[in-house]
Design a protein around this motif. Structure first.
Motif, PDB file in Angstrom:
ATOM      1  N   ALA A  68       0.833  -1.207   0.000  1.00 10.37           N
ATOM      2  CA  ALA A  68       0.000   0.000   0.000  1.00 10.37           C
ATOM      3  C   ALA A  68       0.865   1.254   0.000  1.00 10.37           C
ATOM      4  N   GLU A  69       1.961   1.251   0.755  1.00  9.84           N
ATOM      5  CA  GLU A  69       2.862   2.409   0.780  1.00  9.84           C
ATOM      6  C   GLU A  69       3.557   2.582  -0.566  1.00  9.84           C
ATOM      7  N   VAL A  70       3.930   1.482  -1.197  1.00  3.90           N
ATOM      8  CA  VAL A  70       4.559   1.557  -2.515  1.00  3.90           C
ATOM      9  C   VAL A  70       3.621   2.218  -3.508  1.00  3.90           C
ATOM     10  N   SER A  71       2.382   1.786  -3.529  1.00  2.62           N
ATOM     11  CA  SER A  71       1.411   2.358  -4.458  1.00  2.62           C
ATOM     12  C   SER A  71       1.167   3.836  -4.168  1.00  2.62           C
ATOM     13  N   GLY A  72       1.006   4.177  -2.884  1.00  2.00           N
ATOM     14  CA  GLY A  72       0.734   5.563  -2.535  1.00  2.00           C
ATOM     15  C   GLY A  72       1.902   6.485  -2.825  1.00  2.00           C
ATOM     16  N   LEU A  73       3.125   6.065  -2.483  1.00  2.00           N
ATOM     17  CA  LEU A  73       4.290   6.910  -2.725  1.00  2.00           C
ATOM     18  C   LEU A  73       4.574   7.063  -4.216  1.00  2.00           C
ATOM     19  N   ALA A  74       4.397   5.985  -4.981  1.00  2.00           N
ATOM     20  CA  ALA A  74       4.631   6.075  -6.422  1.00  2.00           C
ATOM     21  C   ALA A  74       3.658   7.062  -7.061  1.00  2.00           C
ATOM     22  N   GLN A  75       2.406   7.007  -6.649  1.00  2.67           N
ATOM     23  CA  GLN A  75       1.420   7.934  -7.207  1.00  2.67           C
ATOM     24  C   GLN A  75       1.705   9.369  -6.758  1.00  2.67           C
ATOM     25  N   TYR A  76       2.050   9.537  -5.484  1.00  2.00           N
ATOM     26  CA  TYR A  76       2.317  10.878  -4.954  1.00  2.00           C
ATOM     27  C   TYR A  76       3.526  11.516  -5.643  1.00  2.00           C
ATOM     28  N   LEU A  77       4.623  10.777  -5.740  1.00  3.04           N
ATOM     29  CA  LEU A  77       5.824  11.329  -6.359  1.00  3.04           C
ATOM     30  C   LEU A  77       5.636  11.529  -7.856  1.00  3.04           C
ATOM     31  N   GLY A  78       4.869  10.662  -8.487  1.00  2.00           N
ATOM     32  CA  GLY A  78       4.602  10.858  -9.909  1.00  2.00           C
ATOM     33  C   GLY A  78       3.867  12.145 -10.179  1.00  2.00           C
ATOM     34  N   VAL A  79       2.928  12.495  -9.296  1.00  2.00           N
ATOM     35  CA  VAL A  79       2.180  13.743  -9.466  1.00  2.00           C
ATOM     36  C   VAL A  79       3.040  14.948  -9.114  1.00  2.00           C
ATOM     37  N   ARG A  80       3.778  14.872  -7.991  1.00  2.00           N
ATOM     38  CA  ARG A  80       4.566  16.021  -7.548  1.00  2.00           C
ATOM     39  C   ARG A  80       5.731  16.321  -8.492  1.00  2.00           C
ATOM     40  N   LEU A  81       6.368  15.286  -9.006  1.00  2.00           N
ATOM     41  CA  LEU A  81       7.564  15.487  -9.825  1.00  2.00           C
ATOM     42  C   LEU A  81       7.288  15.450 -11.322  1.00  2.00           C
ATOM     43  N   GLY A  82       6.114  15.014 -11.722  1.00  2.00           N
ATOM     44  CA  GLY A  82       5.811  14.913 -13.143  1.00  2.00           C
ATOM     45  C   GLY A  82       4.953  16.035 -13.679  1.00  2.00           C
ATOM     46  N   GLY A  83       4.716  17.073 -12.888  1.00  2.00           N
ATOM     47  CA  GLY A  83       3.893  18.183 -13.336  1.00  2.00           C
ATOM     48  C   GLY A  83       4.624  19.121 -14.277  1.00  2.00           C
ATOM     49  N   THR A  84       3.954  20.224 -14.606  1.00  2.00           N
ATOM     50  CA  THR A  84       4.556  21.199 -15.519  1.00  2.00           C
ATOM     51  C   THR A  84       5.620  22.045 -14.843  1.00  2.00           C
ATOM     52  N   GLN A  85       5.542  22.209 -13.522  1.00  2.00           N
ATOM     53  CA  GLN A  85       6.501  23.010 -12.782  1.00  2.00           C
ATOM     54  C   GLN A  85       7.137  22.166 -11.683  1.00  2.00           C
ATOM     55  N   PRO A  86       8.429  22.368 -11.420  1.00  2.00           N
ATOM     56  CA  PRO A  86       9.066  21.597 -10.346  1.00  2.00           C
ATOM     57  C   PRO A  86       8.592  22.069  -8.990  1.00  2.00           C
ATOM     58  N   PRO A  87       8.413  21.169  -8.042  1.00  2.00           N
ATOM     59  CA  PRO A  87       8.006  21.593  -6.700  1.00  2.00           C
ATOM     60  C   PRO A  87       9.148  22.280  -5.982  1.00  2.00           C
ATOM     61  N   GLU A  88       8.795  23.143  -5.022  1.00  2.00           N
ATOM     62  CA  GLU A  88       9.808  23.784  -4.209  1.00  2.00           C
ATOM     63  C   GLU A  88      10.446  22.756  -3.279  1.00  2.00           C
ATOM     64  N   MET A  89      11.721  22.921  -3.032  1.00  2.00           N
ATOM     65  CA  MET A  89      12.419  22.026  -2.118  1.00  2.00           C
ATOM     66  C   MET A  89      12.156  22.494  -0.700  1.00  2.00           C
ATOM     67  N   LEU A  90      11.527  21.642   0.107  1.00  2.00           N
ATOM     68  CA  LEU A  90      11.207  21.990   1.474  1.00  2.00           C
ATOM     69  C   LEU A  90      12.441  21.866   2.357  1.00  2.00           C
ATOM     70  N   THR A  91      12.577  22.817   3.298  1.00  2.00           N
ATOM     71  CA  THR A  91      13.672  22.802   4.256  1.00  2.00           C
ATOM     72  C   THR A  91      13.098  22.973   5.650  1.00  2.00           C
ATOM     73  N   THR A  92      13.986  22.980   6.654  1.00  2.00           N
ATOM     74  CA  THR A  92      13.526  23.167   8.028  1.00  2.00           C
ATOM     75  C   THR A  92      12.967  24.557   8.256  1.00  2.00           C
ATOM     76  N   ALA A  93      13.236  25.506   7.362  1.00  2.00           N
ATOM     77  CA  ALA A  93      12.674  26.845   7.513  1.00  2.00           C
ATOM     78  C   ALA A  93      11.156  26.830   7.427  1.00  2.00           C
ATOM     79  N   ALA A  94      10.592  25.809   6.767  1.00  2.00           N
ATOM     80  CA  ALA A  94       9.136  25.731   6.660  1.00  2.00           C
ATOM     81  C   ALA A  94       8.477  25.435   8.002  1.00  2.00           C
TER      82      ALA A  94
END
Length: 284
Positions: free
Chosen positions: A192-218
């Motif tokens: 279940a984690e494999v399926s969820g993470l694959a779908q999540y990362l595919g959406v976050r990293l496969g979009g038209t714009q790159p996601p912001e890199m989160l740091t501890t400042a958030a």
């Protein structure tokens, strides 16, 4: 030639078939032929399928990762690098062994690791390995804390079969040995984690714009996060001015004396006013 009985017999080097001269000529010809050079397994594979040698290493690695799908591994290719609009991640594969960020290179030469430094031939390649580790760190920042320890960095040599070797926070491995390396990873994620993470990362990293890199400042309040970013940028950020009471910096004893003094002034003023009203006014 034709014999007396009319049968035709072939000649070979001036002698008929079956004669001693012909029998000796054939072994001599076999000895005179140059030996066929032995090829390594990957060379034989390329010779049997020449089109494979013409494919870029990224496509070869992608095909290798897709071959692991029946074993529960899900892969995406050529996705965004979080926080770096002009960079990309070659491959991202998710399976029971975790989330593996794969960077592909094509190098020629003998591979060696000495005191944490990777050399391929005469060239130092440690910087490229560190780049793969940085890409994995950027992906790690997108995940929940419970999944961050499941991320691994791999630098895959697309046209080689070198065994896995750890270098500079990543693992260097040839493409032919990549499936075995992934299978050797200890179980880390449920199906279940494999399926969820694959779908999540595919959406976050496969979009038209790159996601912001989160740091501890958030995780910091907005004012502290802004000051930290400004300090890293080398600018001067002053805290917002605050309005305080004039007596905020006074000691407790000074505050008591000030209160008594105010009471004395008020009492004196009230007493003087009462006395003025008590004096009789002529004519009344």
């Amino acid at each position: 030639m034709t014999t007396a009985g009319g049968a035709e017999r072939e000649t070979h080097g001036g002698a008929t078939n079956g004669s001693p001269a012909c029998a000796e000529a054939e072994p001599r010809a076999a000895l005179a032929a140059p030996p066929t050079p032995r090829r390594r397994p990957q060379e034989q594979w390329s010779a049997q399928q020449p089109w494979l040698a013409q494919l870029p290493p990224e496509r070869l690695v992608a095909a290798t990762l897709r071959g692991l799908e029946p074993e529960g591994w899900t892969s995406v290719h050529d996705v965004h690098w979080p926080g770096r609009p002009l960079a990309n991640i070659d491959h991202l594969v998710v399976g029971s062994g975790g989330v593996v960020v794969v960077h592909t290179e094509s190098w020629a030469g003998d591979l060696s690791v000495t005191e944490g430094e990777l050399r391929v031939g005469e060239h130092v390649r440690t910087g490229q390995v560190a780049r793969a580790a940085q890409a994995a760190a950027a992906v790690t920042a997108l995940l929940a804390p419970r999944h961050r320890t499941a991320v691994r960095a791999v630098l895959c040599l697309g046209d080689r079969s070198d065994p896995a070797v750890p270098v500079a926070g990543a693992t260097v491995v040839g493409r032919a040995a990549l499936p075995g390396y992934l299978r050797s990873l200890p179980p880390r994620l449920t199906p279940a984690e494999v399926s969820g993470l694959a779908q999540y990362l595919g959406v976050r990293l496969g979009g038209t714009q790159p996601p912001e890199m989160l740091t501890t400042a958030a995780l910091l309040p907005p004012s502290r996060a802004a000051r930290r970013r400004a300090v890293r940028a080398g600018t001067d950020v002053r805290p917002a001015p605050t309005v305080t009471h004039p007596e905020a910096d006074q000691r407790p004893g000074s505050r008591v004396r000030s209160a008594l003094l105010r009471l004395l002034v008020v009492a004196t003023t009230v007493g003087a006013g009462a006395a003025a009203f008590a004096v009789p006014v002529p004519g009344f």
